[in-house]
Design an enzyme around this catalytic site. Sequence first.
Site, PDB file in Angstrom:
ATOM      1  N   ASN A  37       0.820  -1.215   0.000  1.00 32.28           N
ATOM      2  CA  ASN A  37       0.000   0.000   0.000  1.00 32.28           C
ATOM      3  C   ASN A  37       0.860   1.275   0.000  1.00 32.28           C
ATOM      4  OD1 ASN A  37      -2.227   1.590   0.012  1.00 32.28           O
ATOM      5  ND2 ASN A  37      -2.958   0.974   2.040  1.00 32.28           N
ATOM      6  N   HIS A 122     -14.101  -4.789  11.615  1.00 35.61           N
ATOM      7  CA  HIS A 122     -13.695  -3.452  12.069  1.00 35.61           C
ATOM      8  C   HIS A 122     -14.907  -2.578  12.302  1.00 35.61           C
ATOM      9  CE1 HIS A 122      -9.284  -3.191  10.562  1.00 35.61           C
ATOM     10  NE2 HIS A 122      -9.549  -4.375  11.065  1.00 35.61           N
ATOM     11  N   ARG A 147     -12.986  -5.460  16.159  1.00 32.69           N
ATOM     12  CA  ARG A 147     -12.057  -4.397  16.507  1.00 32.69           C
ATOM     13  C   ARG A 147     -12.854  -3.106  16.615  1.00 32.69           C
ATOM     14  NH1 ARG A 147      -7.323  -1.891  12.670  1.00 32.69           N
ATOM     15  NH2 ARG A 147      -9.012  -0.447  12.134  1.00 32.69           N
ATOM     16  N   TYR A 159      -6.675   7.190  13.636  1.00 33.01           N
ATOM     17  CA  TYR A 159      -6.539   5.993  12.821  1.00 33.01           C
ATOM     18  C   TYR A 159      -7.792   5.127  12.930  1.00 33.01           C
ATOM     19  CZ  TYR A 159      -6.040   1.348  11.468  1.00 33.01           C
ATOM     20  OH  TYR A 159      -6.321   0.168  10.879  1.00 33.01           O
ATOM     21  N   ASP A 210      -6.501  -1.291  17.907  1.00 30.80           N
ATOM     22  CA  ASP A 210      -5.236  -1.071  17.205  1.00 30.80           C
ATOM     23  C   ASP A 210      -4.695   0.307  17.568  1.00 30.80           C
ATOM     24  OD1 ASP A 210      -4.279  -1.559  13.680  1.00 30.80           O
ATOM     25  OD2 ASP A 210      -3.112  -0.953  15.450  1.00 30.80           O
ATOM     26  N   HIS A 212      -1.836   1.391  16.568  1.00 25.97           N
ATOM     27  CA  HIS A 212      -1.208   1.782  15.294  1.00 25.97           C
ATOM     28  C   HIS A 212       0.114   2.525  15.501  1.00 25.97           C
ATOM     29  CE1 HIS A 212      -1.550   2.528  10.879  1.00 25.97           C
ATOM     30  NE2 HIS A 212      -2.286   1.438  10.983  1.00 25.97           N
ATOM     31  N   GLU A 236      -3.134  -3.896  19.732  1.00 27.32           N
ATOM     32  CA  GLU A 236      -2.265  -4.099  18.554  1.00 27.32           C
ATOM     33  C   GLU A 236      -1.319  -2.930  18.322  1.00 27.32           C
ATOM     34  OE1 GLU A 236      -4.510  -4.835  15.026  1.00 27.32           O
ATOM     35  OE2 GLU A 236      -2.848  -4.256  13.739  1.00 27.32           O
ATOM     36  N   GLU A 262       2.239  -6.653  11.469  1.00 27.17           N
ATOM     37  CA  GLU A 262       1.733  -6.473  10.095  1.00 27.17           C
ATOM     38  C   GLU A 262       2.755  -5.766   9.214  1.00 27.17           C
ATOM     39  OE1 GLU A 262      -1.799  -4.158  11.119  1.00 27.17           O
ATOM     40  OE2 GLU A 262      -0.946  -2.532   9.939  1.00 27.17           O
ATOM     41  N   ARG A 283       1.394 -10.939  13.750  1.00 29.99           N
ATOM     42  CA  ARG A 283       0.462 -10.474  12.713  1.00 29.99           C
ATOM     43  C   ARG A 283       1.025 -10.557  11.299  1.00 29.99           C
ATOM     44  NH1 ARG A 283      -3.999  -8.476  12.237  1.00 29.99           N
ATOM     45  NH2 ARG A 283      -3.597  -6.294  11.700  1.00 29.99           N
ATOM     46  N   HIS A 312      -2.632 -10.241   9.472  1.00 31.66           N
ATOM     47  CA  HIS A 312      -3.156  -8.988   8.923  1.00 31.66           C
ATOM     48  C   HIS A 312      -4.105  -9.322   7.763  1.00 31.66           C
ATOM     49  CE1 HIS A 312      -1.840  -4.935   6.892  1.00 31.66           C
ATOM     50  NE2 HIS A 312      -2.924  -4.768   7.615  1.00 31.66           N
ATOM     51  N   ASP A 316      -6.240  -3.382   1.969  1.00 35.27           N
ATOM     52  CA  ASP A 316      -5.150  -3.195   1.012  1.00 35.27           C
ATOM     53  C   ASP A 316      -4.356  -4.482   0.789  1.00 35.27           C
ATOM     54  OD1 ASP A 316      -4.710  -1.797   3.732  1.00 35.27           O
ATOM     55  OD2 ASP A 316      -2.698  -2.482   3.201  1.00 35.27           O
ATOM     56  N   GLU A 339      -7.708 -11.363  10.617  1.00 32.29           N
ATOM     57  CA  GLU A 339      -8.367 -10.080  10.344  1.00 32.29           C
ATOM     58  C   GLU A 339      -9.128 -10.183   9.032  1.00 32.29           C
ATOM     59  OE1 GLU A 339      -5.681  -6.821  10.035  1.00 32.29           O
ATOM     60  OE2 GLU A 339      -7.269  -5.337   9.824  1.00 32.29           O
ATOM     61  N   TRP A 402       2.160   7.239  11.859  1.00 26.28           N
ATOM     62  CA  TRP A 402       0.747   7.247  11.442  1.00 26.28           C
ATOM     63  C   TRP A 402       0.059   5.976  11.876  1.00 26.28           C
ATOM     64  CZ3 TRP A 402      -1.727   3.883   7.932  1.00 26.28           C
ATOM     65  CH2 TRP A 402      -3.083   4.171   7.774  1.00 26.28           C
TER      66      TRP A 402
HETATM   67  C1  CS2 Z   1      -4.277  -1.728  10.073  1.00 28.27           C
HETATM   68  C2  CS2 Z   1      -4.180  -1.605   8.573  1.00 28.27           C
HETATM   69  O1  CS2 Z   1      -5.728  -3.521   9.643  1.00 28.27           O
HETATM   70  C3  CS2 Z   1      -4.909  -3.050  10.444  1.00 28.27           C
HETATM   71  O2  CS2 Z   1      -4.596  -3.567  11.514  1.00 28.27           O
HETATM   72  O3  CS2 Z   1      -3.095  -1.542  10.768  1.00 28.27           O
HETATM   73  O4  CS2 Z   1      -5.407  -1.135   8.125  1.00 28.27           O
HETATM   74  C4  CS2 Z   1      -3.078  -0.699   8.057  1.00 28.27           C
HETATM   75  O5  CS2 Z   1      -3.334   0.616   8.503  1.00 28.27           O
HETATM   76  C5  CS2 Z   1      -3.079  -0.750   6.549  1.00 28.27           C
HETATM   77  O6  CS2 Z   1      -2.909  -2.081   6.152  1.00 28.27           O
HETATM   78  C6  CS2 Z   1      -1.972   0.116   5.975  1.00 28.27           C
HETATM   79  O7  CS2 Z   1      -1.989   0.029   4.576  1.00 28.27           O
HETATM   80 MG    MG Z   2      -2.947  -2.755  12.453  1.00 27.62          MG
END
Ligand code: CS2
Ligand code: MG
Length: 402
Positions: A37, A122, A147, A159, A210, A212, A236, A262, A283, A312, A316, A339, A402
Site C-alpha cells: 500500500n 472493524h 475491533r 486511525y 489497534d 497503530h 495491537e 503487520e 500479525r 493482517h 489493502d 483479520e 501514522w
Molecule cells: C491496520 C491496517 O488492519 C490493520 O490492523 O493496521 O489497516 C493498516 O493501517 C493498513 O494495512 C496500511 O496500509
Molecule cells: Mg494494524
Amino acid sequence: MKIESAKVIVTCPGRNFVTLKIMTDEGLYGLGDATLNGRELAVVSYLEDHVIPCLVGRDAHRIEDTWQYLYRGAYWRRGPVTMTAIAAVDTALWDLKAKAAGLPLYQLLGGKSRESVLVYGHANGKDIEQALDEVASYVDMGYKAIRIQCGVPGLPSTYGVSKDRLFYEPADGALPTENVWSSEKYLDWTPKLFEKARARFGFEPHFLHDVHHRLTPIEAARLGRSLEPYRLFWLEDPTPAENQQAFRLIRQGTVTPLAVGEVFSSIHDCRELIEEQLIDYIRCTVVHAGGITHLRQIAGLAALYQVRTGCHGATDLSPVTMGAALHFDLSIHNFGIQEYMRHTPETDAVFPHAYQFAQGSLAPGDQPGHGVDVDEELAAQYPYRRAYLPVNRLQDGTLHNW
Ligand code: CS2
Ligand code: MG
C-alpha cells in the site's frame, strides 16, 4: 511443470492491487498478491525488471529452491519490497502446486487443524455512540470478534475511523494527507470507549483495538493496564517495533495481550519478540512476509513460545492474500484469529473467490489451489491511481507515527 511466462496485473477497483500471474507449460497458472500500500509500483518493477526474467524456465514445483534463489540471490536481503515480491512468487507457486495436485491448498499444508477460521471485523465511529452502534451491526452479522476504533474529542481525525462505514481504505490522497495526533487525549479517552462497550455488550464478544504504533512503551503499558478490566482479545501495535526490546517495558506494566507484526517482512523482525514471549499474537501476513513458505517458519517459531497467529487482513491486501491466508490459518496448530476487512463489491468482482463468511468465521472452500482468481478483462478497466497513506503529526507539528 515449467514456468513459461509471468506477468504483473495492476488494477484499481477503488484501491490499487498488484497481482503476479505465473503461467506454466501444462496450461495451469498460479496467482500471488504483490500489493504494498502506497509503494505498489516499486514491487511491480522489482518483479517485472528483476524477478520474472529469472523465473522463466524454472520448475514450478521447486518452491523452496525458488524462495532461496530469490532471497539469497538478491544479495540485498529482506525489506517490504523484496519480501512482498518473493511472497507473490511463493504464493503463486503454492497455488500452482495445489492446482496440479487437484487439491485445496490446505491439504498440502498438513490438512485441516480446525473446521473454519475465526475472523474479526472493524467497527468504527466518529464518537463512542456511533462506534458502538457499528459494533451492534457486526454482532448482528454474526461476528464473534470485533475491533473497535473511535474518534478522539479534540482531534480532527484518528486511525481507523473511516468515512465509509464498512470499507476502510487508509490510502486516501494523491499526496499524503496530514493527520494530527495527541497521545494524551487518546490515553484519557480510550478506556471510556471500552468501559461503555463492555457495559453495552457484556463480555461475550472478543474486542480488539489497534494503537497503530503511536505510543511510547510506558504509555502503552499505561493504556494496557487501564484496559485490563475490559479484557481485550488484544492491543495491537502499541509502539513501533524496530526496537523489539521496548516490549519488555510494556510487558512489565500490563497483562493485556499484545499483537504486532503487520509491517514485519521476515522472521528476524520478530524473533526476540517471540523468543522472549513479549507478544501473544504475531500479525505477519502472506503478502508482506515472504509468502506461505516463510510464514510457516514464523508460525513454527511462534508455536515454540505459545505465541499464536493473527494475520493482517486489511482492505489493502487483495482477496488473493485472503484466500491463501485462510488455507494457512486452517492448517497451522497455533492459529489465533484472522483479520477480515471486507473488500468492496468492485474488488470482489475483479477477484472471484471461494472463501465464504458464516457465523463469525471464514472457510476457504475446497477448490484446487487457494481458490481465488482474477478477471483480467475487468481488472484492465481500473487503471492504477497513485495513492498515499497519510502522515501524522503531533499538535506542535512534530512528525509522528501514522
Ligand atoms: C491496520 C491496517 O488492519 C490493520 O490492523 O493496521 O489497516 C493498516 O493501517 C493498513 O494495512 C496500511 O496500509
Ligand atoms: Mg494494524
